[in-house]
Design a protein around this motif. Sequence first.
Motif, PDB file in Angstrom:
ATOM      1  N   SER A   1       0.785  -1.129   0.064  1.00  0.00           N
ATOM      2  CA  SER A   1       0.056  -0.029  -0.037  1.00  0.00           C
ATOM      3  C   SER A   1       0.775   1.324  -0.006  1.00  0.00           C
ATOM      4  CB  SER A   1      -1.001  -0.072   1.264  1.00  0.00           C
ATOM      5  OG  SER A   1      -1.638  -1.178   1.278  1.00  0.00           O
ATOM      6  N   ALA A   2       2.038   1.220   0.862  1.00  0.00           N
ATOM      7  CA  ALA A   2       2.774   2.455   0.914  1.00  0.00           C
ATOM      8  C   ALA A   2       4.411   2.135   1.313  1.00  0.00           C
ATOM      9  CB  ALA A   2       2.301   3.372   1.975  1.00  0.00           C
ATOM     10  N   VAL A   3       5.214   3.064   0.697  1.00  0.00           N
ATOM     11  CA  VAL A   3       6.511   2.935   1.437  1.00  0.00           C
ATOM     12  C   VAL A   3       6.898   4.183   2.070  1.00  0.00           C
ATOM     13  CG1 VAL A   3       8.981   2.602   0.305  1.00  0.00           C
ATOM     14  CG2 VAL A   3       7.218   1.558  -0.841  1.00  0.00           C
ATOM     15  N   THR A   4       7.552   4.120   3.142  1.00  0.00           N
ATOM     16  CA  THR A   4       7.809   5.385   3.950  1.00  0.00           C
ATOM     17  C   THR A   4       9.446   5.484   3.978  1.00  0.00           C
ATOM     18  OG1 THR A   4       7.839   3.818   5.947  1.00  0.00           O
ATOM     19  CG2 THR A   4       5.721   4.879   5.488  1.00  0.00           C
ATOM     20  N   PHE A   5       9.839   6.562   3.789  1.00  0.00           N
ATOM     21  CA  PHE A   5      11.335   7.298   3.778  1.00  0.00           C
ATOM     22  C   PHE A   5      11.384   8.193   4.760  1.00  0.00           C
ATOM     23  CE2 PHE A   5       9.835   5.842  -0.512  1.00  0.00           C
ATOM     24  CZ  PHE A   5      10.915   5.075  -0.782  1.00  0.00           C
ATOM     25  N   THR A   6      12.427   7.710   5.761  1.00  0.00           N
ATOM     26  CA  THR A   6      12.702   8.735   6.853  1.00  0.00           C
ATOM     27  C   THR A   6      14.014   9.477   6.934  1.00  0.00           C
ATOM     28  OG1 THR A   6      13.626   6.786   7.943  1.00  0.00           O
ATOM     29  CG2 THR A   6      11.251   7.179   8.382  1.00  0.00           C
ATOM     30  N   SER A   7      14.789   9.308   5.789  1.00  0.00           N
ATOM     31  CA  SER A   7      15.912  10.033   5.469  1.00  0.00           C
ATOM     32  C   SER A   7      16.204   9.922   3.980  1.00  0.00           C
ATOM     33  CB  SER A   7      16.936   9.600   6.245  1.00  0.00           C
ATOM     34  OG  SER A   7      17.361   8.222   6.088  1.00  0.00           O
ATOM     35  N   SER A   8      17.125  10.647   3.594  1.00  0.00           N
ATOM     36  CA  SER A   8      17.507  10.790   2.197  1.00  0.00           C
ATOM     37  C   SER A   8      18.474   9.358   1.992  1.00  0.00           C
ATOM     38  CB  SER A   8      18.550  12.004   2.069  1.00  0.00           C
ATOM     39  OG  SER A   8      17.747  13.176   2.051  1.00  0.00           O
TER      40      SER A   8
ATOM     41  N   LEU B   1       3.771   6.837  -1.871  1.00  0.00           N
ATOM     42  CA  LEU B   1       5.359   7.199  -1.298  1.00  0.00           C
ATOM     43  C   LEU B   1       5.369   8.402  -0.313  1.00  0.00           C
ATOM     44  CD1 LEU B   1       7.143   6.797  -4.647  1.00  0.00           C
ATOM     45  CD2 LEU B   1       6.525   4.968  -2.846  1.00  0.00           C
ATOM     46  N   ALA B   2       5.741   8.016   0.918  1.00  0.00           N
ATOM     47  CA  ALA B   2       5.644   8.956   1.981  1.00  0.00           C
ATOM     48  C   ALA B   2       6.789   9.454   2.609  1.00  0.00           C
ATOM     49  CB  ALA B   2       4.631   8.330   3.257  1.00  0.00           C
ATOM     50  N   SER B   3       7.290  10.527   2.710  1.00  0.00           N
ATOM     51  CA  SER B   3       8.391  11.280   3.232  1.00  0.00           C
ATOM     52  C   SER B   3       8.397  11.844   4.713  1.00  0.00           C
ATOM     53  CB  SER B   3       8.759  12.142   1.919  1.00  0.00           C
ATOM     54  OG  SER B   3       9.803  13.054   2.690  1.00  0.00           O
ATOM     55  N   ILE B   4       9.344  11.859   5.379  1.00  0.00           N
ATOM     56  CA  ILE B   4       9.172  12.336   6.855  1.00  0.00           C
ATOM     57  C   ILE B   4       9.390  14.082   6.620  1.00  0.00           C
ATOM     58  CG2 ILE B   4      11.832  12.286   7.246  1.00  0.00           C
ATOM     59  CD1 ILE B   4      10.738  11.127   9.984  1.00  0.00           C
ATOM     60  N   GLY B   5       9.800  14.534   5.521  1.00  0.00           N
ATOM     61  CA  GLY B   5      10.006  16.138   5.515  1.00  0.00           C
ATOM     62  C   GLY B   5      10.704  16.497   4.211  1.00  0.00           C
TER      63      GLY B   5
ATOM     64  N   THR C   1       4.337  17.332   8.100  1.00  0.00           N
ATOM     65  CA  THR C   1       4.642  18.754   8.167  1.00  0.00           C
ATOM     66  C   THR C   1       5.369  18.580   9.634  1.00  0.00           C
ATOM     67  OG1 THR C   1       2.117  18.799   9.253  1.00  0.00           O
ATOM     68  CG2 THR C   1       2.513  19.711   7.087  1.00  0.00           C
ATOM     69  N   GLU C   2       5.226  17.613  10.499  1.00  0.00           N
ATOM     70  CA  GLU C   2       6.032  17.479  11.691  1.00  0.00           C
ATOM     71  C   GLU C   2       7.205  16.343  11.219  1.00  0.00           C
ATOM     72  OE1 GLU C   2       5.755  15.633  15.900  1.00  0.00           O
ATOM     73  OE2 GLU C   2       4.051  16.897  15.384  1.00  0.00           O
ATOM     74  N   TYR C   3       8.489  16.715  11.384  1.00  0.00           N
ATOM     75  CA  TYR C   3       9.324  15.825  10.771  1.00  0.00           C
ATOM     76  C   TYR C   3       9.807  14.703  11.852  1.00  0.00           C
ATOM     77  CZ  TYR C   3       9.446  20.093   7.908  1.00  0.00           C
ATOM     78  OH  TYR C   3       9.132  21.428   7.225  1.00  0.00           O
ATOM     79  N   THR C   4       8.748  13.873  12.130  1.00  0.00           N
ATOM     80  CA  THR C   4       8.934  12.946  13.288  1.00  0.00           C
ATOM     81  C   THR C   4       8.306  11.811  12.645  1.00  0.00           C
ATOM     82  OG1 THR C   4       7.285  13.657  14.564  1.00  0.00           O
ATOM     83  CG2 THR C   4       9.316  14.477  14.948  1.00  0.00           C
ATOM     84  N   ILE C   5       8.512  10.467  13.343  1.00  0.00           N
ATOM     85  CA  ILE C   5       7.751   9.218  12.975  1.00  0.00           C
ATOM     86  C   ILE C   5       6.348   9.601  13.296  1.00  0.00           C
ATOM     87  CG2 ILE C   5       7.309   6.925  13.686  1.00  0.00           C
ATOM     88  CD1 ILE C   5       9.901   7.580  11.631  1.00  0.00           C
ATOM     89  N   PRO C   6       5.738  10.153  14.579  1.00  0.00           N
ATOM     90  CA  PRO C   6       4.452  10.281  14.669  1.00  0.00           C
ATOM     91  C   PRO C   6       3.853  11.462  13.606  1.00  0.00           C
ATOM     92  CG  PRO C   6       5.498  10.530  16.864  1.00  0.00           C
ATOM     93  CD  PRO C   6       6.869  10.464  15.563  1.00  0.00           C
ATOM     94  N   GLY C   7       4.591  12.245  13.209  1.00  0.00           N
ATOM     95  CA  GLY C   7       4.152  13.327  12.310  1.00  0.00           C
ATOM     96  C   GLY C   7       4.004  12.326  10.923  1.00  0.00           C
ATOM     97  N   LEU C   8       4.656  11.631  10.455  1.00  0.00           N
ATOM     98  CA  LEU C   8       4.731  10.816   9.164  1.00  0.00           C
ATOM     99  C   LEU C   8       3.440  10.103   9.451  1.00  0.00           C
ATOM    100  CD1 LEU C   8       6.001   9.995   6.436  1.00  0.00           C
ATOM    101  CD2 LEU C   8       7.257   8.309   7.665  1.00  0.00           C
TER     102      LEU C   8
END
Length: 512
Positions: free
Chosen positions: A437-444, A471-475, A494-501
């Motif tokens: 369903s989705a892929v999450t990215f938490t850093s470059s 495709l979801a980005s943390i910031g 909009t909040e560059y954290t895991i809870p924000g993502l």
Amino acid sequence: MNQKVGKVYLVGAGPGDPGLITVKGLQCIQKADVLVYDRLAGHRLLTYARPDAELIFVGKGPNLHVYKQEEINEVIKQKGLEGKIVTRLKGGDPFVFGRGGEEAEVLLEAGVPFEIVPGITSAISVPAYAGIPVTHRDFTANFAVITGNEDPNKEESNIDWEKISTGIGTLVFLMGMGNLPHITTKLIENGRDPQTPVALIRWGTRPEQRTMTGVIADIAEKAKEANFQNPAIIIVGEVVKLREKLAWLEKKPLFGKRIVVTRSRQQASAFAGRLEELGAEPWEFPTIDIQEPADLKPLDNAIAHIQDYSWIVFTSPNGVEHFFSHYFSAGHDIRDLQGIQLCAIGPQTKKEVQKYGLKVDYVPEEFRQEAIIEGLKNYDWQGKKVLLPRADIARKELPEALVRFGAIVDDVVTYRTVRGSGDAGILKQMMNDKMISAVTFTSSSTARNFVEMLGVEDAAELQRLLEGVTLASIGPVTSETMRALGLRVDVEATEYTIPGLTKALLGFWGIQ
């Protein structure tokens, strides 16, 4: 000299949700030299196998036989005779229509030691995930589990239809969708009320779980119209009525979503746990791994002269963890940090610092280096020494800005970020099968390594593979890298954290 004989573990993998495997079953996966698995054994369980383990898929289904049962018997026997530790991973329980008894007999005859590790059978767990108890004091005190794929043209059935039709409160048929018209006909012919409730549950306990209800008289026609197929169980009885009240899994906000977590294994558990709480299946695909620096001398030297610093700026929880691990190993304690001001990027980094009983003097309102730089302009840096314990691939804007402000900066590698160990083959197959369903990215670095690990030939192939995947980005920094790599950015926190993502994903899907 005789070769040492190995051992075979016949392990029940449970119904599909990897959280339902037993502790002993998981241990058997982790120690196996050879893992022999079928299509009903959840793919996430394979990620617990040793990197050097041999994985053999022997998938079987009503219309799929990669290996015949006799060939599976031969595989596990031969691998055992070669001295290997073999884990035969079977969906559900190996002794509940799993042909585990036949495999054990083959091993016994060949002199290969074996153990049976029971699993949670789909006969009870799948109805539970659909909100249907197989027994209930107001409805029935007994239930039966029956094979659903007996050949209806057999001259003599092994199923005593006359007795089970009226003598058992709840009937659970496994893998019987192909015989559903025959099953319902036999139940009615042998005295079961045609208006008895029935539920069909497909891919139970997984994101693909789907449930259809009806009565004996109409369920076969309903299933045909909806093309409702195996793997599924059929549950017959008054307990099916309780589903309306007790259904719980489908009510979770992220039910039906399978979300790829690209963080390192060390960091993924908290994020994965939160996604699971919300009803999603997190798929850990670590694109990065956290390791010690190649050269520890700069870090050791900084710690040895810790009192020379006016500030320590932590830019990630990893930096905090690795810094203090070496700090305490060097014989220091918290008192040696007296007088040093501490800065942390983001609430998670702040929490990591606070674990050590320390107060954080500055946290920027926005959790990225540019915001830190803007906020730190107001401090007097002239001649002050600043320690930045960071990753080897950390961006240079922050130390360069502090130097411009007049600070003396030691930018010290505290940990290395290297490419992770996610199984790209399995993930690509799942994306081809539209199971993600989705892929999450938490850093470059998670984005860069993700693209490299997929190993696609060109941008068009990448786009095809990711079609329909959110495709979801943390910031914004991660988003910029994603776009440069040819990845879409469907969601940006909009909040560059895991809870924000997590919050951003919920919002994207219209979930409050």
